[in-house]
Design an enzyme around this catalytic site. Structure first.
Site, PDB file in Angstrom:
ATOM      1  N   LYS A   1       0.840  -1.204   0.000  1.00 24.06           N
ATOM      2  CA  LYS A   1       0.000   0.000   0.000  1.00 24.06           C
ATOM      3  C   LYS A   1       0.872   1.249   0.000  1.00 24.06           C
ATOM      4  O   LYS A   1       0.623   2.182  -0.752  1.00 24.06           O
ATOM      5  CB  LYS A   1      -0.923   0.012   1.233  1.00 24.06           C
ATOM      6  CG  LYS A   1      -2.116  -0.918   1.100  1.00 24.06           C
ATOM      7  CD  LYS A   1      -3.038  -0.772   2.302  1.00 24.06           C
ATOM      8  CE  LYS A   1      -3.807  -2.043   2.584  1.00 24.06           C
ATOM      9  NZ  LYS A   1      -4.426  -2.071   3.901  1.00 24.06           N
TER      10      LYS A   1
ATOM     11  N   GLN B   1      -3.958  -1.191  10.058  1.00 23.56           N
ATOM     12  CA  GLN B   1      -3.887  -2.549   9.525  1.00 23.56           C
ATOM     13  C   GLN B   1      -4.353  -3.551  10.578  1.00 23.56           C
ATOM     14  O   GLN B   1      -3.901  -3.519  11.717  1.00 23.56           O
ATOM     15  CB  GLN B   1      -2.434  -2.860   9.106  1.00 23.56           C
ATOM     16  CG  GLN B   1      -2.250  -4.193   8.449  1.00 23.56           C
ATOM     17  CD  GLN B   1      -2.969  -4.319   7.118  1.00 23.56           C
ATOM     18  OE1 GLN B   1      -2.938  -3.410   6.296  1.00 23.56           O
ATOM     19  NE2 GLN B   1      -3.643  -5.436   6.916  1.00 23.56           N
TER      20      GLN B   1
ATOM     21  N   ASP C   1     -10.821   3.427   5.086  1.00 17.46           N
ATOM     22  CA  ASP C   1     -11.230   2.016   5.025  1.00 17.46           C
ATOM     23  C   ASP C   1     -12.750   1.873   5.023  1.00 17.46           C
ATOM     24  O   ASP C   1     -13.277   0.801   4.718  1.00 17.46           O
ATOM     25  CB  ASP C   1     -10.670   1.253   6.239  1.00 17.46           C
ATOM     26  CG  ASP C   1      -9.399   0.496   5.898  1.00 17.46           C
ATOM     27  OD1 ASP C   1      -9.231   0.103   4.732  1.00 17.46           O
ATOM     28  OD2 ASP C   1      -8.584   0.295   6.815  1.00 17.46           O
TER      29      ASP C   1
END
Ligand code: NAP
Length: 276
Positions: A17, A61, A87
């Site tokens: 990412k 994460q 997200d």
């Protein structure tokens, strides 16, 4: 991006990412938290990033270290400012999605929709079946399909006659986390099949159980000692109208949607007057 602990898979995801986001011209920073840190440390970091005007998007994460407690992820995601929640996991963003209002939507289902629409596959009035009802994939996927006028069925581990239900689908989405689970008998000829699953097989017996001798997946395993497989058996390509590959299908689109959400978040924050 916030990474807690040293989970090897998470290290790879975060590295990819960071690379993609930086290559696209965004400033990307990694904030590490020790594996032994307390939940309060993670919450304090998120609050600091919320308050930092230079930061448009926050990604934490998962999984978080077990020591942070069973509800750690929920508490951390709930703490992220909804307008920086690239997200799309914050309950405010999920609620806005349910009501079909502008929101930051979970990246993987967003990527699936992007794939379907860019292929020119129509969803209006079509039967869509989603296998999986997780908060990060199955549920938002189902809502995005519904909002595009598909007739949606959501399946899960308690669904009876799963293959028969799946066979009604014009568009079948598999987000299960079980290697090569969806076989030809789950698929109506000509259906569009989106394979969200990412499973790494490292055991020869598993590979031999799932894939025939002479198959590509067996060859890849023989070469590397491990093989990446989706939730859909590759043989499904013989009956489906379209099938996303694993790797190389939904995964890259997910990262692209992280970028899109970051731009959306930056724009939304410039105009706090809008409903978010
Ligand atoms: P999850 O939270 O474990 O959810 C799995 C879902 O599948 C659950 O709803 C579960 O049902 C259902 N399920 C499990 N076994 C089943 C069975 N035998 N029959 C029918 N349904 C079954 O997983 P997730 O986070 O949604 O992820 C799903 C897969 O997508 C994983 O392989 C993951 O690695 C992958 N993934 C890929 C990306 C990407 O970027 N491509 C992103 C996220 C996830 P219950 O609710 O009844 O337990």
């Amino acid at each position: 991006m916030v990474l807690a602990g040293q989970n090897p898979a998470s290290e790879v995801y975060v590295r990819n990412k960071l690379k993609t986001v930086s290559a696209a011209g965004c400033r990307a920073e990694l904030f590490r938290i020790d594996a032994g840190a307390a939940l309060e440390d993670a919450l304090a970091l998120v609050r600091r990033l919320n308050a930092d005007d230079e930061i448009d998007g926050i990604l934490v994460q998962s999984p978080l270290p077990e020591g942070m407690g069973a509800d750690a992820e929920q508490r951390v995601f709930d703490t992220i400012d909804p307008v920086k929640d690239v997200d799309g996991f914050h309950p405010i963003n999920v609620g806005l999605l349910v009501q079909k209002r502008q929101s930051l939507v979970a990246c993987t289902p967003l990527g699936c929709i992007e794939l379907i629409e860019r292929e020119g596959i129509s969803l209006r009035g079509q039967r869509a079946v989603v296998i999986g009802r997780s908060d990060i994939v199955g549920k938002p996927m189902s809502l995005l399909l519904l909002h595009r006028d598909a007739t949606v069925t959501i399946c899960h581990s308690r669904t009876e006659n799963l293959a028969a239900v799946a066979r009604t689908a014009d568009v079948l989405v598999a987000a299960i986390g079980r290697p090569a689970f969806v076989t030809r008998d789950y698929v109506k000829p000509g259906a569009t099949v989106i394979d969200v699953g990412i499973n790494t097989l490292t055991d020869r017996a598993d590979v031999e159980r799932c894939f025939a001798e002479g198959s590509r997946k067996r060859a890849q395993f023989a070469e590397k000692g491990s093989v990446l497989v989706g939730d859909v058996h590759p043989d499904v390509e013989e009956v489906a109208g379209a099938l996303t590959p694993v790797p190389g299908g939904v995964g890259p689109l997910t990262i692209a949607m992280v970028l899109r959400n970051t731009v959306t978040a930056a724009e939304l924050r410039k105009d706090r007057g809008r409903p978010l």
